[in-house]
Design a protein around this motif. Structure first.
Motif, short mmCIF file in Angstrom:
data_model
loop_
_atom_site.label_atom_id
_atom_site.label_comp_id
_atom_site.label_asym_id
_atom_site.label_seq_id
_atom_site.Cartn_x
_atom_site.Cartn_y
_atom_site.Cartn_z
N MET A 1 9.77 24.37 1.56
CA MET A 1 10.35 24.49 2.64
C MET A 1 9.94 23.22 3.26
N SER A 2 10.70 22.31 3.53
CA SER A 2 10.34 20.93 4.33
C SER A 2 10.41 21.24 5.78
N SER A 3 9.79 20.07 6.47
CA SER A 3 9.77 20.58 7.89
C SER A 3 11.01 19.77 8.35
N ASP A 4 11.66 18.80 7.49
CA ASP A 4 13.11 18.28 8.10
C ASP A 4 14.25 19.55 8.30
N THR A 5 14.35 20.36 7.19
CA THR A 5 15.29 21.39 7.38
C THR A 5 14.83 22.73 8.22
N PRO A 6 15.45 23.07 9.28
CA PRO A 6 15.04 24.20 10.15
C PRO A 6 15.26 25.39 9.21
N ILE A 7 14.29 26.36 9.37
CA ILE A 7 14.09 27.57 8.67
C ILE A 7 15.48 28.57 9.14
N SER A 8 15.88 29.21 8.15
CA SER A 8 17.04 30.08 8.54
C SER A 8 16.49 31.29 9.17
N LEU A 9 17.29 32.23 9.80
CA LEU A 9 16.94 33.42 10.53
C LEU A 9 16.49 34.50 9.33
N LYS A 10 17.34 34.45 8.67
CA LYS A 10 16.68 35.53 7.34
C LYS A 10 15.40 35.00 6.91
N THR A 11 15.20 33.82 6.50
CA THR A 11 14.04 33.48 5.87
C THR A 11 12.77 33.62 6.91
N ALA A 12 13.09 33.31 8.31
CA ALA A 12 12.03 33.73 9.37
C ALA A 12 11.82 34.96 9.19
N ARG A 13 12.55 35.85 9.26
CA ARG A 13 12.39 37.27 9.31
C ARG A 13 11.73 37.75 8.38
N GLU A 14 11.90 37.34 6.82
CA GLU A 14 11.14 37.76 5.86
C GLU A 14 9.69 37.12 5.85
N VAL A 15 9.62 35.92 6.37
CA VAL A 15 8.17 35.31 6.48
C VAL A 15 7.62 36.29 7.14
N LEU A 16 7.75 36.58 8.36
CA LEU A 16 7.07 37.48 9.22
C LEU A 16 7.21 38.94 9.21
N GLY A 17 7.92 39.39 8.15
CA GLY A 17 8.10 40.73 7.74
C GLY A 17 8.84 41.68 8.95
N VAL A 18 9.66 41.22 9.61
CA VAL A 18 10.26 41.94 10.73
C VAL A 18 11.85 42.03 10.58
N GLY A 19 12.60 43.06 11.28
CA GLY A 19 13.83 43.31 11.17
C GLY A 19 14.74 42.32 12.26
N PRO A 20 16.04 42.59 12.32
CA PRO A 20 16.90 41.73 13.15
C PRO A 20 16.59 42.26 14.53
N LEU A 21 16.32 43.38 15.00
CA LEU A 21 16.10 43.88 16.38
C LEU A 21 14.66 44.18 16.80
N VAL A 22 13.81 42.91 16.41
CA VAL A 22 12.20 43.33 16.71
C VAL A 22 12.08 43.12 18.12
N SER A 23 11.21 43.82 18.70
CA SER A 23 10.65 43.42 20.18
C SER A 23 10.14 42.28 20.31
N PRO A 24 9.97 41.85 21.58
CA PRO A 24 9.03 40.58 21.53
C PRO A 24 7.44 40.96 21.39
N GLY A 25 7.09 42.00 21.71
CA GLY A 25 5.80 42.56 21.66
C GLY A 25 5.48 42.46 20.03
N ASP A 26 6.44 43.34 19.37
CA ASP A 26 6.28 43.42 17.75
C ASP A 26 6.39 42.02 16.98
N LEU A 27 7.28 40.98 17.40
CA LEU A 27 7.14 39.95 17.00
C LEU A 27 5.91 38.94 17.08
N ARG A 28 5.29 39.40 18.33
CA ARG A 28 4.13 38.57 18.52
C ARG A 28 2.97 39.17 17.40
#
Length: 70
Positions: A1-28
């Motif tokens: 993944m290059s720094s030129d291309t923004p990361i997709s939401l799906k990929t971001a969730r996969e990288v952190l292992g969270v679902g679409p309804l993650v709370s701010p505390g769980d995200l942190r």
């Protein structure tokens, strides 16, 4: 993944292992755990993986209600 291309939401969730309804505390918490595992100074970590984790966190953090826009 290059720094030129923004990361997709799906990929971001996969990288952190969270679902679409993650709370701010769980995200942190997910970010901290992933950052510890991916840190370049840790065995199995690496600079590129760490950058992906940070980018994913910033992408998802911007979606949280009341989040500071970066």
């Amino acid at each position: 993944m290059s720094s030129d291309t923004p990361i997709s939401l799906k990929t971001a969730r996969e990288v952190l292992g969270v679902g679409p309804l993650v709370s701010p505390g769980d995200l942190r918490r997910a970010f901290r755990d992933a950052a510890k595992r991916a840190h370049p100074d840790r065995p199995g970590g690496g600079a590129e993986r760490f950058r992906q984790v940070v980018e994913a966190y910033h992408r998802l953090q911007g979606l949280q209600p009341g989040a500071e826009r970066i």
